[in-house]
Design a protein around this motif. Structure first.
Motif, PDB file in Angstrom:
ATOM      1  N   LEU A 118       3.802  -5.074  -6.654  1.00 34.90           N
ATOM      2  CA  LEU A 118       3.426  -3.657  -6.651  1.00 34.90           C
ATOM      3  C   LEU A 118       2.038  -3.482  -7.257  1.00 34.90           C
ATOM      4  N   ILE A 119       1.816  -4.148  -8.394  1.00 36.94           N
ATOM      5  CA  ILE A 119       0.518  -4.031  -9.054  1.00 36.94           C
ATOM      6  C   ILE A 119      -0.585  -4.603  -8.168  1.00 36.94           C
ATOM      7  N   THR A 122      -1.357  -2.290  -5.064  1.00 40.34           N
ATOM      8  CA  THR A 122      -2.097  -1.074  -5.381  1.00 40.34           C
ATOM      9  C   THR A 122      -3.512  -1.425  -5.833  1.00 40.34           C
ATOM     10  N   LYS A 127      -1.527  -0.207   1.545  1.00 41.65           N
ATOM     11  CA  LYS A 127      -0.579   0.891   1.495  1.00 41.65           C
ATOM     12  C   LYS A 127       0.845   0.354   1.456  1.00 41.65           C
ATOM     13  N   LEU A 128       1.665   0.961   0.615  1.00 46.72           N
ATOM     14  CA  LEU A 128       3.050   0.503   0.536  1.00 46.72           C
ATOM     15  C   LEU A 128       3.778   0.885   1.810  1.00 46.72           C
ATOM     16  N   PHE A 130       5.758  -1.044   5.493  1.00 51.29           N
ATOM     17  CA  PHE A 130       6.215  -2.214   6.220  1.00 51.29           C
ATOM     18  C   PHE A 130       5.463  -3.484   5.822  1.00 51.29           C
ATOM     19  N   PHE A 206      12.596  -2.844  -3.639  1.00 49.19           N
ATOM     20  CA  PHE A 206      12.607  -1.574  -4.359  1.00 49.19           C
ATOM     21  C   PHE A 206      11.211  -1.190  -4.849  1.00 49.19           C
ATOM     22  N   PHE A 207      10.447  -2.183  -5.317  1.00 49.96           N
ATOM     23  CA  PHE A 207       9.129  -1.888  -5.860  1.00 49.96           C
ATOM     24  C   PHE A 207       8.101  -1.612  -4.772  1.00 49.96           C
ATOM     25  N   VAL A 208       8.223  -2.301  -3.650  1.00 48.52           N
ATOM     26  CA  VAL A 208       7.115  -2.265  -2.698  1.00 48.52           C
ATOM     27  C   VAL A 208       7.358  -1.389  -1.468  1.00 48.52           C
ATOM     28  N   THR A 209       8.492  -0.663  -1.423  1.00 48.55           N
ATOM     29  CA  THR A 209       8.661   0.254  -0.289  1.00 48.55           C
ATOM     30  C   THR A 209       7.915   1.542  -0.547  1.00 48.55           C
ATOM     31  N   GLY A 210       7.683   2.284   0.511  1.00 44.00           N
ATOM     32  CA  GLY A 210       7.038   3.581   0.365  1.00 44.00           C
ATOM     33  C   GLY A 210       6.694   4.144   1.724  1.00 44.00           C
ATOM     34  N   ASN A 211       6.195   5.363   1.729  1.00 44.07           N
ATOM     35  CA  ASN A 211       5.699   5.990   2.961  1.00 44.07           C
ATOM     36  C   ASN A 211       6.690   5.985   4.109  1.00 44.07           C
ATOM     37  N   PHE A 213       9.081   4.065   4.760  1.00 43.04           N
ATOM     38  CA  PHE A 213       9.704   2.800   5.133  1.00 43.04           C
ATOM     39  C   PHE A 213      10.734   2.425   4.079  1.00 43.04           C
ATOM     40  N   SER A 214      11.927   2.086   4.545  1.00 41.87           N
ATOM     41  CA  SER A 214      12.978   1.774   3.585  1.00 41.87           C
ATOM     42  C   SER A 214      13.903   0.722   4.175  1.00 41.87           C
TER      43      SER A 214
ATOM     44  N   GLN B  65      12.558  10.851   1.877  1.00 37.90           N
ATOM     45  CA  GLN B  65      12.808   9.608   1.148  1.00 37.90           C
ATOM     46  C   GLN B  65      13.491   9.914  -0.162  1.00 37.90           C
ATOM     47  N   LYS B  76       6.384   4.986  -8.728  1.00 42.85           N
ATOM     48  CA  LYS B  76       5.872   4.936  -7.359  1.00 42.85           C
ATOM     49  C   LYS B  76       4.645   5.834  -7.205  1.00 42.85           C
ATOM     50  N   GLN B  79       1.543   4.548  -9.223  1.00 43.66           N
ATOM     51  CA  GLN B  79       0.878   3.371  -8.679  1.00 43.66           C
ATOM     52  C   GLN B  79       0.043   3.699  -7.453  1.00 43.66           C
ATOM     53  N   GLY B  81      -0.675   4.356  -3.391  1.00 42.91           N
ATOM     54  CA  GLY B  81      -0.199   3.593  -2.246  1.00 42.91           C
ATOM     55  C   GLY B  81       0.891   4.305  -1.481  1.00 42.91           C
ATOM     56  N   TYR B  84       3.540  10.749  -0.702  1.00 43.48           N
ATOM     57  CA  TYR B  84       4.547  11.791  -0.882  1.00 43.48           C
ATOM     58  C   TYR B  84       3.866  13.150  -1.029  1.00 43.48           C
TER      59      TYR B  84
END
Lengths: 267, 357
Positions: A118-119, A122, A127-128, A130, A206-211, A213-214, B65, B76, B79, B81, B84
């Protein structure tokens, strides 16, 4: 002696019951119209219908599969290259160091791998979503593939390669016609290990999902606050059946191949 | 070699076919285009029908989400990236996010429906003038009990929990602020008290409760209480509503010494791409009819004054979840005690947990 056999059978049966009981418990309640995991009311298909109607959930399941397949595939390629490279290192000390570094990655906790990814993402501005999930899954799968392939490479007698070279095989021939066929079982073992690791990984993902995508594990976990709905039971049952079909299918294919192989020269 | 190559080609082709399917599904759902709104909320914390209605009304597509804790959500957003556009943290998290400049101020002129919110829930200590947040749901911490298992006995106050007859009958939520607050409240102190003597006194009093405590548990407390594994539980009001839905022998009570009042508020994180859409969504959720529909679905209490009129009488008239002003005036909102004090609370709670029976 006979009595002993009975006892060990009984032990085996008990172990298997313990292993499978939670899954059957979960499956049983996926047919409960009551909507909870206690007090079975009536039989219903409701939750299964809901699974198929919920496009979002379906997309998440597919996402999970895509990531698993791609991550396992790519990490197998990388892992095999890595394993061959490590086994080709002449100096014992260097080889052991490389191997230990590889093992450190396997035993280090997922949480730490996830947080550091994650660190890193970023920091370098990825971008977090897929891509970030895929990269981290590849990263934690490669060491596993290496570990699965290496024993096969060590098992292979060096005279085999020497003989091939003596007979005029080029380096590519040696690799594609001697080494790779020999280590194929290891490669497949590595691939399937990577696949399962990727499918059920929660902590790193858990740390690297976002936007938007899950994956399934993260999604199920975030439902915990409101209580997990029986839709998840239904979905888990379906996935369980799906894997059962795969395993049984694999078993039959393997058996057929074994028979065919038994008639030939290969052991 | 051939076999290997073939297998791996099949694997990658399958993956790409699946990707194509997902892509098609996403675009058939309208995601992927520029006109999207990404909402970051607790799991199952909104009526899905409302999202559909909002999409129909504005033509925007909502990506929903979920997170499971304020801390996870904050990490989230902090950080970066992510994109939301809207999040729903609890009050203490909002205070922290404000301090760390993670929020975009809300433009009140774009929220005509804000006037429906009960003024009681506006302009609170964690966000004066509601510069960054708009109330979403609120609730309390209280006691759920099974009077049948207690032989018809009623519980009305925190101090009732110290009753000798309740041996091994109480379940507590695993929260330092909640349990320490209970100890402080039972002695008549504020649950934001930072006086060392008061805290020690509360801790000592909690220690004497230990024989009555059956377990300190997480989310499974709902299931355990509904299954009558214990007669008494200290829980959040939303959980209480859910438990009582499943087992009607249970009742929820706000202790008369006072207790905690909590809020989940809508905020716009600094990562937002669609600030305009976020305002539209907030205003949509503030509409009394929508707020009522949402409150009925989720089961938590709405801060929307006008929405009460649209709720069934047995919900809006329920004094346990919509207490009178006289009761709510006694309730306290958690204040941000600062890192050091919070650590101290946690430490005392840990000591309490380790205290042997």
């Amino acid at each position: 002696m006979r009595k002993n056999g009975k006892l060990s059978n009984l032990y085996l049966i008990i172990v298997f019951i313990i292993l499978y009981a939670p899954i059957f418990y979960l499956t049983y309640y996926s047919f409960n119209s009551g909507g909870t995991m206690h007090d079975f009311e009536r039989f219903t298909w409701e939750w299964y219908k809901e699974v198929f109607h919920d496009t979002r959930l379906f997309i998440i399941v597919l996402n999970t599969l895509i990531v698993a397949l791609l991550a396992a595939g790519i990490s197998t390629v990388l892992g095999v290259i890595g394993a061959i490279a490590i086994s080709n290192v002449r100096r014992n000390r260097t080889r052991n160091t490389l191997l230990s570094l590889n093992n450190v990655l396997i035993v280090s906790p997922d949480v730490i791998i996830g947080a550091s990814f994650l660190i890193m993402f970023t920091m370098i501005g990825i971008k977090l979503g897929f891509i970030s999930v895929l990269i981290s899954h590849i990263a934690f799968s490669v060491p596993i593939v290496v570990i699965m392939v290496l024993p096969k490479l060590q098992e292979m007698s060096p005279t085999l390669v020497d003989a091939a070279k003596d007979l005029g095989a080029s380096r590519w021939d040696v690799l594609s016609k001697v080494v790779l066929p020999f280590i194929t079982p290891g490669i497949f073992a590595g691939f399937f290990m990577a696949l399962t690791y990727s499918l059920d990984d929660f902590a790193v993902t858990f740390f690297v999902t976002g936007n938007g995508f899950s994956t399934l594990s993260v999604e199920i976990y975030s439902m915990a606050r409101q209580g997990i709905s029986l839709t998840i039971n239904a979905l888990s049952t379906l996935i369980f059946l799906f894997t059962m079909v795969l395993v049984v299918g694999y078993y039959f294919i393997a058996q057929r191949n074994n028979k065919a192989a038994g008639m030939g020269v290969r052991k | 070699m051939k076999k290997l190559l073939r297998t791996f080609i099949i694997i990658f082709v399958t993956a790409f076919i699946l990707m194509f399917v997902v892509n098609r599904l996403n675009s058939s759902q309208g995601y992927g285009g520029g006109n999207t709104l990404t909402i970051y909320n607790w799991g199952d914390y909104i009526d899905p029908e409302l999202i559909k209605e909002f999409e129909k009304e504005t033509g925007m597509k909502v990506i929903y989400q979920t997170f499971d804790s304020n801390e996870a959500m904050m990490t989230k957003i902090e950080q970066g990236g992510t994109t939301y556009d809207l999040a729903v943290p609890s009050e203490y998290a909002i205070e922290k996010m404000k301090e760390e400049n993670l929020l975009i101020p809300i433009d009140h002129s774009k929220l005509p429906n804000l006037k429906y919110i009960n003024p009681k829930f506006m302009n609170l200590s964690f966000d004066p003038k509601n510069k960054y947040s708009v109330p979403y749901f609120w609730g309390t911490v209280g006691i759920v009990y099974n009077s049948e298992m207690l032989g018809g006995k009623k519980i009305t106050s925190w101090n009732d929990l110290w009753d000798k007859n309740l041996k091994n009958q109480i379940l507590l939520v695993d929260g330092a602020r909640e349990v320490m607050g209970m100890g402080l409240n039972s002695l008549g102190y504020s649950l934001n008290d930072t006086n060392e003597q008061h805290l020690q006194q509360a801790k000592r009093k909690l220690d004497t409760l230990m024989p009555n405590v059956k377990a300190i548990v997480g989310d499974e407390i709902k299931m355990l209480l509904a299954n009558e594994e214990a007669a008494v539980g200290v829980v959040w009001s939303g959980d209480a509503a859910e438990i009582m839905d499943e087992n009607d022998k249970l009742d929820y009570v706000l202790p008369k010494e006072g207790t905690n009042l909590w809020f989940d508020n809508m905020v716009i994180p600094k990562t937002a791409k669609n600030v305009e859409g976020a305002h539209k969504f907030i205003n949509f959720m503030l509409d009394p009819k929508h707020a009522a529909q949402n409150a009925e679905y989720v089961g938590y209490s709405t801060p929307n004054k006008k929405a009460l009129a649209y709720l069934p009488k047995d919900i809006s008239g329920d004094k346990r979840f919509y207490p009178t002003d006289k009761t709510t005036n006694k309730l306290e909102v958690y204040e941000n005690l600062g890192k050091k004090m919070l650590a101290h609370y946690n430490e005392l709670f840990l000591e309490f947990k380790m205290h042997s029976k």
